[in-house]
Design an enzyme around this catalytic site. Structure first.
Site, PDB file in Angstrom:
ATOM      1  N   LYS A  75     -18.946   2.013   3.948  1.00  0.00           N
ATOM      2  CA  LYS A  75     -18.078   2.339   2.521  1.00  0.00           C
ATOM      3  C   LYS A  75     -18.265   1.146   1.888  1.00  0.00           C
ATOM      4  CE  LYS A  75     -13.146   2.705   1.210  1.00  0.00           C
ATOM      5  NZ  LYS A  75     -11.879   2.677   2.098  1.00  0.00           N
ATOM      6  N   SER A 150      -9.039   6.698   0.528  1.00  0.00           N
ATOM      7  CA  SER A 150     -10.132   6.223  -0.209  1.00  0.00           C
ATOM      8  C   SER A 150     -11.515   6.288   0.485  1.00  0.00           C
ATOM      9  CB  SER A 150      -9.836   4.846  -0.571  1.00  0.00           C
ATOM     10  OG  SER A 150      -9.923   4.058   0.316  1.00  0.00           O
ATOM     11  N   SER A 174      -6.439   5.598   4.373  1.00  0.00           N
ATOM     12  CA  SER A 174      -7.952   5.984   3.791  1.00  0.00           C
ATOM     13  C   SER A 174      -8.839   6.353   4.693  1.00  0.00           C
ATOM     14  CB  SER A 174      -8.172   4.717   2.950  1.00  0.00           C
ATOM     15  OG  SER A 174      -7.731   4.741   1.733  1.00  0.00           O
TER      16      SER A 174
HETATM   17  N1  GLN Z   1      -3.701   6.069  -0.805  1.00  0.00           N
HETATM   18  C1  GLN Z   1      -3.193   4.467  -0.252  1.00  0.00           C
HETATM   19  C2  GLN Z   1      -3.240   3.353  -1.335  1.00  0.00           C
HETATM   20  O1  GLN Z   1      -3.720   3.612  -2.541  1.00  0.00           O
HETATM   21  C3  GLN Z   1      -4.157   4.293   0.895  1.00  0.00           C
HETATM   22  C4  GLN Z   1      -5.412   3.394   0.479  1.00  0.00           C
HETATM   23  C5  GLN Z   1      -6.001   2.933   1.615  1.00  0.00           C
HETATM   24  O2  GLN Z   1      -5.810   3.066   2.907  1.00  0.00           O
HETATM   25  N2  GLN Z   1      -7.097   2.275   1.461  1.00  0.00           N
HETATM   26  O3  GLN Z   1      -2.784   2.452  -1.126  1.00  0.00           O
END
Ligand code: GLN
Length: 485
Positions: A75, A150, A174
């Site tokens: 990532k 994400s 994510s």
């Molecule tokens: N959608 C969640 C956020 O924006 C989780 C994102 C994540 O786990 N990096 O905080």
């Protein structure tokens, strides 16, 4: 083409295929799939092939590491000395890291081939991978649907067979959400289990790096390499790292699994509820006992989470001032004007929203009303889980109330996007390990993920249970086919 680490590793060891050939196959899959899914911000063929050549020599000399010759994506919030590390943000578009993240050096030491940097939501903020400045990632099963985010690029690269495994990060879901949307296995480890040295921070009291694979065994193989303390990360925990592989074949007879009514209580799609109930029935058939439990604070996790993570983000992202981390094209001459220009021009909408929310909740007049209250709710949620774990070994439910949604459906509706994390955020707020494992498909053939949550530092229980379930099913053998145009 191999789609599991297990099968590729056996073929490499028997010298039926070389690391070089495997890497070329992976690059070939990437060439074919990328126009459809956009899982990579950057592919690194030169350094990957050089590393593969080195691994071939080690394999021949019988000095192969546990992940020798296996193509893995990373990532793009995790630092690598190869290529750029951009967090999918324009503000870091020109940034190259002078060092590898600890997880990356551990993967390299184990022989893995770093094939490229995976697309993600900007600074890992988002649930659909539509907030990336490199464009959205498509779901390999249906390219008009989101991959989830994400870590969408990491997940889609595994789901499509571009790579054999990946590293993502999970702050509030994510890894688990896209894993569920794309039909692969993804683990969010216990907070502190994996070093975050060299990972670009979103919310430091939540962020964890985790492994992604086609199967539970593959995911455990990557996790074994990256887990464990690191002197470069003071938040990494000293707890003993188990021999995860040895837990894979164990049965689950006698395990008690708690099913929180609240996880089925929301506007859950009937097909998702049916698939998860069928998975729970299968766990029972395999010898586990299921009991109904209640986690009444489930609803409070989303508001508490978003107050806390945005507050932490507003502080973590203060360092991106346009002066450090890569050259930006800026016209302002004065210092403050440069900050404003850099941050206004190069941050995307969800990041700006985060900074505004976070600065607001941390400001003098509002701190007690927002941040402090959210921190108290966090303690209560943690206690609620701890109390549940005095009665059950594991907790199970859906990862998400729905299957992958259409691109564009929630992008301009931040609250709807936040609510997509309804069932992943509770474990994050409590710092608990949780895994997403494929549990079938909807009628229109979109994957559905089963979530298992364990007490702190008991990832082995997750692997053991998820593996037993997975092996009783055939979902993991199904792979999406390359779209025709
Ligand atoms: N959608 C969640 C956020 O924006 C989780 C994102 C994540 O786990 N990096 O905080």
């Amino acid at each position: 083409m191999f789609n599991t680490i297990k099968s590729a590793r056996a073929a490499l060891r028997n010298q039926e295929i070389s690391a070089m050939e495997l890497t070329r196959q992976s690059l070939d899959q990437i060439n074919q799939w990328e126009p459809h899914i956009n899982a990579f911000n950057e592919v690194l063929p030169d350094t990957a092939l050089t590393a593969a050549g080195e691994q071939d020599e080690l394999i021949i000399a019988n000095k192969a590491g546990p992940l020798s010759g296996l193509p893995i994506s990373i990532k793009d919030v995790i630092c690598t000395t190869e290529g750029h590390t951009t967090a999918s943000s324009k503000i870091l578009a020109n940034f190259t890291s002078p060092y590898d993240a600890t997880v990356v050096s551990r993967l390299k030491k184990a022989g893995a081939i770093i094939i490229g940097k995976a697309n993600c939501d900007e600074f890992a903020m988002g649930g659909s991978n539509e907030y990336s400045s490199f464009g959205p990632v498509s779901n390999p099963w249906q390219i008009d649907k989101v991959s989830g985010g994400s870590s969408g690029g990491s997940i889609a690269s595994v789901a499509s067979g571009e790579v054999l495994g990946s590293l993502g990060t999970d702050t509030g879901g994510s890894i688990r959400l896209p894993a569920s949307f794309c039909g692969v296995v993804g683990l969010k480890p216990t907070y502190g289990r994996v070093s975050r040295f060299g990972a670009i921070a979103y919310a430091s009291s939540f962020d964890q790096i985790g492994p992604i694979g086609h199967t539970v065994a593959d995911t455990a193989a990557i996790f074994t390499v990256i887990a464990g303390p690191d002197s470069n990360d003071a938040t990494s925990a000293p707890n003993r790292v188990a021999d995860y592989a040895s837990h894979l074949g164990r049965d689950i007879k006698g395990l008690t699994i708690g099913i929180p009514g609240e996880y089925f209580d929301t506007a859950i799609q009937p097909e998702v509820a049916a698939a998860i109930k069928a998975a729970l029935a299968e766990l029972k058939k395999l010898g586990a006992k299921t009991v109904d439990i209640s986690l009444p604070l489930t609803w409070a996790a989303i508001p508490a989470y978003y107050i806390l993570v945005k507050a932490e983000a507003s502080s973590n992202l203060a360092r991106y001032d346009g002066l450090r981390y890569g050259q930006l094209d800026l016209s302002a001459e004065e210092l403050i004007a440069r900050y404003i220009e850099a941050r206004g021009r190069y941050f995307g909408p969800e990041v700006i929203r985060s900074l505004l929310m976070g600065t607001y909740t941390l400001s003098a007049g509002y701190f007690d009303a927002w941040y402090k209250q959210a921190a108290k709710v966090r303690v209560k949620i943690r206690r609620e889980f701890a109390a549940a774990f005095t009665q059950v070994d594991l907790i199970a439910g859906p990862v998400s109330a729905e299957t992958a949604f259409a691109k564009g459906a929630k992008k301009d509706d931040p609250l709807a996007m936040y609510l997509a994390d309804l069932l992943t955020v509770p474990a994050s707020v409590a710092g608990l390990p949780a895994i997403s494992v494929p549990a079938g498909f909807s009628q229109d053939h979109l994957p559905i993920g089963l979530q298992l949550i364990a007490p702190p530092f008991q990832e082995e229980l997750l692997f053991q249970t998820a593996h037993a379930y997975e092996q009783s099913q055939t979902w993991w053998q199904e792979i999406p086919s390359l779209p025709s145009s």
